[in-house]
Enzyme design. Structure first.
Site, PDB file in Angstrom:
ATOM      1  N   LYS A 117      37.730  27.266  39.425  1.00  0.00           N
ATOM      2  CA  LYS A 117      37.714  28.574  38.762  1.00  0.00           C
ATOM      3  C   LYS A 117      37.229  28.376  37.342  1.00  0.00           C
ATOM      4  CE  LYS A 117      38.858  32.956  39.638  1.00  0.00           C
ATOM      5  NZ  LYS A 117      38.830  33.682  40.910  1.00  0.00           N
TER       6      LYS A 117
HETATM    7  P1  NAD Z   1      36.836  44.173  38.635  1.00  0.00           P
HETATM    8  O1  NAD Z   1      36.631  43.771  37.225  1.00  0.00           O
HETATM    9  O2  NAD Z   1      35.678  44.669  39.415  1.00  0.00           O
HETATM   10  O3  NAD Z   1      38.003  45.278  38.733  1.00  0.00           O
HETATM   11  C1  NAD Z   1      39.271  45.078  38.180  1.00  0.00           C
HETATM   12  C2  NAD Z   1      40.013  46.402  38.266  1.00  0.00           C
HETATM   13  O4  NAD Z   1      41.357  46.217  37.844  1.00  0.00           O
HETATM   14  C3  NAD Z   1      39.429  47.500  37.389  1.00  0.00           C
HETATM   15  O5  NAD Z   1      39.510  48.722  38.086  1.00  0.00           O
HETATM   16  C4  NAD Z   1      40.363  47.505  36.180  1.00  0.00           C
HETATM   17  O6  NAD Z   1      40.407  48.770  35.521  1.00  0.00           O
HETATM   18  C5  NAD Z   1      41.666  47.207  36.855  1.00  0.00           C
HETATM   19  N1  NAD Z   1      42.673  46.662  35.939  1.00  0.00           N
HETATM   20  C6  NAD Z   1      42.538  45.645  35.043  1.00  0.00           C
HETATM   21  N2  NAD Z   1      43.690  45.464  34.395  1.00  0.00           N
HETATM   22  C7  NAD Z   1      44.573  46.367  34.878  1.00  0.00           C
HETATM   23  C8  NAD Z   1      45.920  46.682  34.600  1.00  0.00           C
HETATM   24  N3  NAD Z   1      46.591  45.975  33.700  1.00  0.00           N
HETATM   25  N4  NAD Z   1      46.498  47.686  35.298  1.00  0.00           N
HETATM   26  C9  NAD Z   1      45.805  48.386  36.219  1.00  0.00           C
HETATM   27  N5  NAD Z   1      44.533  48.115  36.534  1.00  0.00           N
HETATM   28  C10 NAD Z   1      43.921  47.137  35.865  1.00  0.00           C
HETATM   29  O7  NAD Z   1      37.499  42.891  39.346  1.00  0.00           O
HETATM   30  P2  NAD Z   1      37.548  42.553  40.894  1.00  0.00           P
HETATM   31  O8  NAD Z   1      36.417  41.639  41.211  1.00  0.00           O
HETATM   32  O9  NAD Z   1      37.747  43.810  41.694  1.00  0.00           O
HETATM   33  O10 NAD Z   1      38.867  41.664  40.957  1.00  0.00           O
HETATM   34  C11 NAD Z   1      40.173  42.240  41.056  1.00  0.00           C
HETATM   35  C12 NAD Z   1      41.132  41.161  41.528  1.00  0.00           C
HETATM   36  O11 NAD Z   1      40.693  40.656  42.784  1.00  0.00           O
HETATM   37  C13 NAD Z   1      41.240  39.945  40.609  1.00  0.00           C
HETATM   38  O12 NAD Z   1      42.562  39.448  40.680  1.00  0.00           O
HETATM   39  C14 NAD Z   1      40.295  38.945  41.251  1.00  0.00           C
HETATM   40  O13 NAD Z   1      40.622  37.598  40.927  1.00  0.00           O
HETATM   41  C15 NAD Z   1      40.553  39.252  42.712  1.00  0.00           C
HETATM   42  N6  NAD Z   1      39.492  38.815  43.619  1.00  0.00           N
HETATM   43  C16 NAD Z   1      38.213  39.270  43.479  1.00  0.00           C
HETATM   44  C17 NAD Z   1      37.248  38.856  44.373  1.00  0.00           C
HETATM   45  C18 NAD Z   1      35.841  39.382  44.322  1.00  0.00           C
HETATM   46  O14 NAD Z   1      35.073  39.121  45.243  1.00  0.00           O
HETATM   47  N7  NAD Z   1      35.451  40.146  43.315  1.00  0.00           N
HETATM   48  C19 NAD Z   1      37.572  37.956  45.401  1.00  0.00           C
HETATM   49  C20 NAD Z   1      38.887  37.534  45.529  1.00  0.00           C
HETATM   50  C21 NAD Z   1      39.848  37.976  44.632  1.00  0.00           C
END
Ligand code: NAD
Length: 428
Positions: free
Chosen positions: A118
């Site tokens: 990561k």
């Molecule tokens: P992103 O940046 O596209 O979206 C994040 C979302 O979370 C946004 O809507 C933001 O407003 C919201 N957010 C942030 N802080 C917040 C808070 N304190 N309270 C409420 N909402 C909040 O990110 P993403 O890629 O969708 O990732 C989200 C999660 O999923 C992360 O934990 C990431 O590690 C995990 N993840 C993502 C992927 C991927 O393919 N993108 C894969 C596996 C896991």
């Protein structure tokens, strides 16, 4: 002696952060591991290597700014490192270590041939222009170049990074190497060797895993009420797929606020509103609600797809959903986990639930390396099959051993990693 007694000198024992969550999880899993592999567990409680870099960039106003960057390889026993890059002002070494460790377990749970890695930069990307973000990404990529390579470490997007970030990373790495290196990052644009289906893959995996769980606890998705925290890459895709399957998405929460409609929101309309206004609040046919009302929403399913430490001892008692699916990494604290378990709430753990993203990243890497690209139907069918098989393996192990799905997923993942260590032997 438990795993928490080993705190590396480069973390603060008083403020251990997300790495503590991972260590507690390993403590809970250890007694259930195959006794022949158990003595190898300490290797999981130390990252293999952690690189800390300074990322200096020229700002648009001519001044210089410095940002802290990290890339951690938690474990490479099963293959090259794989894991996303996060841009966020709260990124810490502890967080990147925990996220890399969850990648180790996750890659093993879905049995893709990767280790766990990561990366992240401590930056608020909203404060930078697009040109500054590009310079930041290129300098960060150059600083961590020594760790990267299609057979060494393959980054992907995470919070606040996207396919444009991956295109800059791929280009920077390629320029430094003097050749076009498609397979060094995944989550790239389709025009640059990206995979069809990657954008929605994590949300799709969340959806498939939830459908599998719902069926087993006698819940019909088409009648279900769903609340979703996080409306980014993962949360938006998941909310849309639930809505398309006939479920009612009754509440959404992101960093801009929370909204609800007990009769069901129009997910696409809310997305369009958010794009136009930069907030969920005010979207037509919805009412603004408080954070507490979001957690206590009358919903059957709760999807947490934002950040770590969202379900805590404080709000775990408020949740009314019978089924929680962790789209985010580390959204539930160990204390909250015990409360949810006591309350009989089924939790599909992150290392299984959000593995759809890395699964399609694996497909992208295979396609780039073989320079042969698949159709979206092929990708979705393969993704669905891997998610269902992994879900079934975890569900059955949980039932057989009388443990939670989180512990069962960790047992499955950790045993695969420790077996790789056992057969590889200890060098030298
Ligand atoms: P992103 O940046 O596209 O979206 C994040 C979302 O979370 C946004 O809507 C933001 O407003 C919201 N957010 C942030 N802080 C917040 C808070 N304190 N309270 C409420 N909402 C909040 O990110 P993403 O890629 O969708 O990732 C989200 C999660 O999923 C992360 O934990 C990431 O590690 C995990 N993840 C993502 C992927 C991927 O393919 N993108 C894969 C596996 C896991």
């Amino acid at each position: 002696m438990n795993n928490l007694s080993h705190i590396p000198s480069y973390l603060s024992a008083e403020h251990l952060g997300p790495w503590e969550t991972f260590l507690v999880q390993i403590d809970r899993v250890e007694p259930h591991l195959n006794p022949e592999l158990r003595p190898l567990t300490p290797i999981l409680t130390r990252p293999m290597r952690a690189l800390i870099v300074n990322v200096p960039i020229r700002l648009d106003n001519g001044e210089m700014a410095h940002f802290e960057g990290y890339r951690v390889h938690h474990n490479l026993a099963r293959g090259p490192g794989k894991g996303g890059i996060r841009y966020h002002p709260d990124v810490t070494l502890s967080e990147v270590m925990a996220l890399s460790a969850w990648m180790t377990v996750k890659n093993a749970v879905v049995n893709v041939p990767f280790g766990g890695a990561k990366g992240g930069v401590r930056v608020d990307p909203r404060q930078l222009s697009l040109a500054e973000l590009e310079r930041l990404t290129r300098r960060y990529t150059s600083e961590i170049h020594i760790l990267l390579g299609q057979d060494k470490d393959i980054p992907a997007p995470d919070i606040n990074t996207n396919e444009q970030t991956m295109a800059w990373m791929m280009d920077t790495y390629s320029m430094n190497e003097g050749r076009t290196a498609m397979g060094v990052v995944t989550g790239k644009p389709i025009s640059l060797g990206g995979s069809l289906g990657r954008k929605d893959a994590t949300g799709r995996g969340v959806f498939v895993a939830t459908v599998e769980a719902a069926r087993r606890i006698g819940m019909n998705i088409a009648d279900a009420k769903v609340a979703v925290q996080g409306f980014g890459n993962v949360g938006e895709a998941a909310a849309r797929l639930f809505s398309d399957a006939g479920a009612k998405v009754v509440a959404l929460q992101d960093s801009s606020g929370a909204i609800a409609n007990p009769a069901g929101l129009d997910v696409r309309a809310v997305k369009a509103w958010r794009q136009q206004h930069g907030t969920l609040v005010g979207a037509l046919g919805t009412e603004a609600i408080t954070t507490d009302s979001f957690w206590s929403m009358d919903a059957d399913i709760l999807i947490v797809a934002a950040m770590e430490n969202q379900i805590t001892a404080t709000n775990a008692g408020l949740i009314r959903a019978r089924l929680i699916c962790e789209g985010a990494n580390g959204p539930t604290t160990p204390e909250a986990d015990l409360i949810l378990q006591e309350r009989g709430i089924t939790v599909i753990p992150d290392v299984l639930a959000n593995a759809g993203g890395v699964t399609v990243s694996y497909f992208e890497w295979v396609q780039d390396i073989s320079a042969f690209f698949w159709t979206e139907d092929e990708i979705n069918a393969r993704l669905d099959r891997i998610m269902r098989e992994a879900f079934t393996a975890v569900w059955e192990a949980a039932k057989t051993k009388g443990i939670t799905m989180r512990t069962a997923a960790f047992v499955l993942g950790c045993e695969r990693v420790l077996l790789a260590h056992k057969v590889r032997g200890l060098y030298p």
